[in-house]
Design a protein around this motif. Structure first.
Motif, mmCIF file in Angstrom:
data_model
loop_
_atom_site.group_PDB
_atom_site.id
_atom_site.type_symbol
_atom_site.label_atom_id
_atom_site.label_comp_id
_atom_site.label_asym_id
_atom_site.label_seq_id
_atom_site.Cartn_x
_atom_site.Cartn_y
_atom_site.Cartn_z
ATOM 1 N N ALA A 187 0.833 -1.206 0.000
ATOM 2 C CA ALA A 187 0.000 0.000 0.000
ATOM 3 C C ALA A 187 0.866 1.253 0.000
ATOM 4 C CB ALA A 187 -0.918 -0.018 1.229
ATOM 5 N N MET A 188 1.982 1.214 0.721
ATOM 6 C CA MET A 188 2.882 2.373 0.737
ATOM 7 C C MET A 188 3.485 2.602 -0.649
ATOM 8 S SD MET A 188 6.297 2.984 3.077
ATOM 9 C CE MET A 188 5.346 2.700 4.579
ATOM 10 N N LEU A 189 3.862 1.519 -1.354
ATOM 11 C CA LEU A 189 4.422 1.662 -2.697
ATOM 12 C C LEU A 189 3.401 2.257 -3.655
ATOM 13 C CD1 LEU A 189 6.358 -1.731 -2.995
ATOM 14 C CD2 LEU A 189 7.336 0.535 -2.649
ATOM 15 N N ILE A 190 2.158 1.798 -3.538
ATOM 16 C CA ILE A 190 1.104 2.334 -4.419
ATOM 17 C C ILE A 190 0.866 3.800 -4.112
ATOM 18 C CG2 ILE A 190 -1.332 2.125 -5.021
ATOM 19 C CD1 ILE A 190 -1.076 -0.876 -4.457
ATOM 20 N N GLU A 191 0.897 4.171 -2.832
ATOM 21 C CA GLU A 191 0.689 5.576 -2.462
ATOM 22 C C GLU A 191 1.802 6.452 -3.022
ATOM 23 O OE1 GLU A 191 0.520 8.451 1.496
ATOM 24 O OE2 GLU A 191 1.052 6.325 1.670
ATOM 25 N N ILE A 192 3.047 5.981 -2.905
ATOM 26 C CA ILE A 192 4.166 6.767 -3.422
ATOM 27 C C ILE A 192 4.053 6.926 -4.931
ATOM 28 C CG2 ILE A 192 6.677 6.783 -3.713
ATOM 29 C CD1 ILE A 192 6.901 5.360 -1.031
ATOM 30 N N LYS A 193 3.656 5.833 -5.629
ATOM 31 C CA LYS A 193 3.511 5.913 -7.077
ATOM 32 C C LYS A 193 2.413 6.896 -7.463
ATOM 33 C CE LYS A 193 4.153 4.886 -11.364
ATOM 34 N NZ LYS A 193 5.359 5.401 -12.057
ATOM 35 N N SER A 194 1.316 6.912 -6.718
ATOM 36 C CA SER A 194 0.231 7.852 -7.019
ATOM 37 C C SER A 194 0.655 9.287 -6.772
ATOM 38 C CB SER A 194 -0.995 7.497 -6.178
ATOM 39 O OG SER A 194 -0.704 7.620 -4.791
ATOM 40 N N ARG A 195 1.459 9.516 -5.747
ATOM 41 C CA ARG A 195 1.946 10.875 -5.483
ATOM 42 C C ARG A 195 2.902 11.342 -6.569
ATOM 43 N NH1 ARG A 195 4.347 10.634 0.370
ATOM 44 N NH2 ARG A 195 5.106 12.704 -0.283
ATOM 45 N N MET A 196 3.647 10.409 -7.148
ATOM 46 C CA MET A 196 4.548 10.787 -8.236
ATOM 47 C C MET A 196 3.796 11.143 -9.505
ATOM 48 S SD MET A 196 7.662 8.029 -7.744
ATOM 49 C CE MET A 196 8.552 8.732 -9.123
ATOM 50 N N LEU A 197 2.600 10.590 -9.680
ATOM 51 C CA LEU A 197 1.809 10.909 -10.861
ATOM 52 C C LEU A 197 1.146 12.274 -10.759
ATOM 53 C CD1 LEU A 197 0.164 7.415 -11.457
ATOM 54 C CD2 LEU A 197 2.100 8.423 -12.684
ATOM 55 N N LEU A 198 0.980 12.776 -9.529
ATOM 56 C CA LEU A 198 0.354 14.087 -9.342
ATOM 57 C C LEU A 198 1.368 15.190 -9.626
ATOM 58 C CD1 LEU A 198 -1.624 13.408 -6.043
ATOM 59 C CD2 LEU A 198 -2.535 13.472 -8.375
ATOM 60 N N PRO A 199 0.896 16.379 -9.976
ATOM 61 C CA PRO A 199 1.826 17.500 -10.185
ATOM 62 C C PRO A 199 2.562 17.816 -8.875
ATOM 63 C CG PRO A 199 -0.326 18.000 -11.101
ATOM 64 C CD PRO A 199 -0.495 16.749 -10.313
ATOM 65 N N PRO A 200 3.838 18.139 -8.959
ATOM 66 C CA PRO A 200 4.600 18.441 -7.730
ATOM 67 C C PRO A 200 4.114 19.724 -7.083
ATOM 68 C CG PRO A 200 5.914 18.915 -9.680
ATOM 69 C CD PRO A 200 4.672 18.247 -10.174
ATOM 70 N N LYS A 201 4.257 19.792 -5.769
ATOM 71 C CA LYS A 201 3.865 20.993 -5.035
ATOM 72 C C LYS A 201 4.820 22.134 -5.354
ATOM 73 C CE LYS A 201 1.837 18.505 -1.135
ATOM 74 N NZ LYS A 201 1.885 18.313 0.348
ATOM 75 N N LYS A 202 4.257 23.342 -5.319
ATOM 76 C CA LYS A 202 5.080 24.513 -5.597
ATOM 77 C C LYS A 202 6.032 24.754 -4.418
ATOM 78 C CE LYS A 202 1.710 26.863 -8.546
ATOM 79 N NZ LYS A 202 0.919 28.101 -8.746
ATOM 80 N N VAL A 203 7.272 25.045 -4.762
ATOM 81 C CA VAL A 203 8.282 25.329 -3.731
ATOM 82 C C VAL A 203 8.922 26.663 -4.045
ATOM 83 C CG1 VAL A 203 8.724 22.902 -3.238
ATOM 84 C CG2 VAL A 203 10.021 24.040 -5.054
ATOM 85 N N ALA A 204 9.695 27.168 -3.084
ATOM 86 C CA ALA A 204 10.368 28.441 -3.291
ATOM 87 C C ALA A 204 11.378 28.334 -4.423
ATOM 88 C CB ALA A 204 11.058 28.878 -2.000
#
Length: 275
Positions: free
Chosen positions: A102-119
């Protein structure tokens, strides 16, 4: 009879070729109909893993993946395939592996989302960073455990040698020559000199007593030199007390101290004359 015995002697060889098994040395031509084989008896484990991280590290290292850039899609598919195999036989053990899946699937799904804006100037956070950190720490601990296990162990790799030596009941004292005794005695003398004790006593001196002594010395004398009234061999304590006694006598007008001029001799006499 001889012709009949020959085929009988060849029977075991023919039976050996067509027997499906041997039971206590006897050939078995067919399996029993009521034979029960438990499912667990036919399980074959190709690899033994100590936990979810161990399995994940095995999949990464076996395929020479860069641990800092894990292809999660491929690794997750292989991981889930293994979890499906153990889930059929041991659901309790599979629960630990399902959590990692489940952790691997969660990490993969987060990688598919646009990255958060950073400074500006900062790199976006990699969702795999925490997993990579845990894998690297686990690998270090595993390698350290392997190095410790490779060290020789008493009872496993070697045995402690035991030698029995017979000793005489009479103790044997070392030989000592005269030079060693002399050196030991000189050492004792040196240490004795470092531990010396000094006893200090206080002499009881009375000013009144020395006032009487000064008066007795001046009895029958017209004058006396100032320095002649001191006992130089009695030490500085007596000199101080004598001087204080003379000052007390002068204060009580019992002595007269005279000097003709500066730096001239000082004379002392009684302030009264006996009748």
């Amino acid at each position: 009879m001889a012709a009949d015995a020959a085929p009988d002697a060849a029977v075991p060889q023919v039976v050996d070729h067509i027997a499906v098994a041997r039971l206590y040395g006897e050939p078995l031509f067919q399996l029993p109909q009521d034979l029960y084989i438990p499912p667990d008896a036919l399980e074959v484990f190709l690899e033994a893993f100590e936990g979810p991280l161990d399995l994940l590290l095995y999949l990464i290292r076996k395929q020479n993946f860069n641990i800092l850039d894990i292809p999660l899609a491929s690794v997750t598919r292989q991981y889930l395939a293994y979890v499906d195999q153990i889930r059929k036989t041991n659901l309790e053990l599979a629960s630990e592996y399902l959590l990692m899946a489940a952790m691997l699937i969660e990490i993969k799904s987060r990688m598919l989302l646009p990255p958060k804006k950073v400074a500006e100037g900062e790199e976006p956070e990699d969702p795999r960073a925490e997993l990579v950190r845990r894998l690297l720490e686990y690998e270090q601990i595993k390698l350290a455990a392997a190095r410790l296990d490779a060290l020789p162990v008493l009872g496993r790799d070697f045995l402690r040698a035991q030698v029995v030596i017979e000793q005489s009941l009479t103790p044997r004292f070392p030989d000592v020559n005269a030079d060693e005794l002399r050196a030991a005695w000189q050492d004792i003398l040196k240490r004795a000199k470092l531990n010396q004790h000094h006893t200090i006593t206080r002499e009881q001196l009375s000013v009144r007593e020395h006032m009487s002594i000064v008066l007795r010395r001046l009895q029958g004398r017209r004058f006396a030199l100032f320095e002649d009234l001191f006992e130089l061999n009695r030490g500085p304590q007596v000199l101080v007390v004598t001087f204080i006694a003379m000052l007390e006598l002068a204060r009580e007008h019992l002595l007269e101290v005279t000097q003709a001029e500066a730096f001239a001799p000082i004379y002392v006499r009684l302030a009264y004359q006996p009748a």
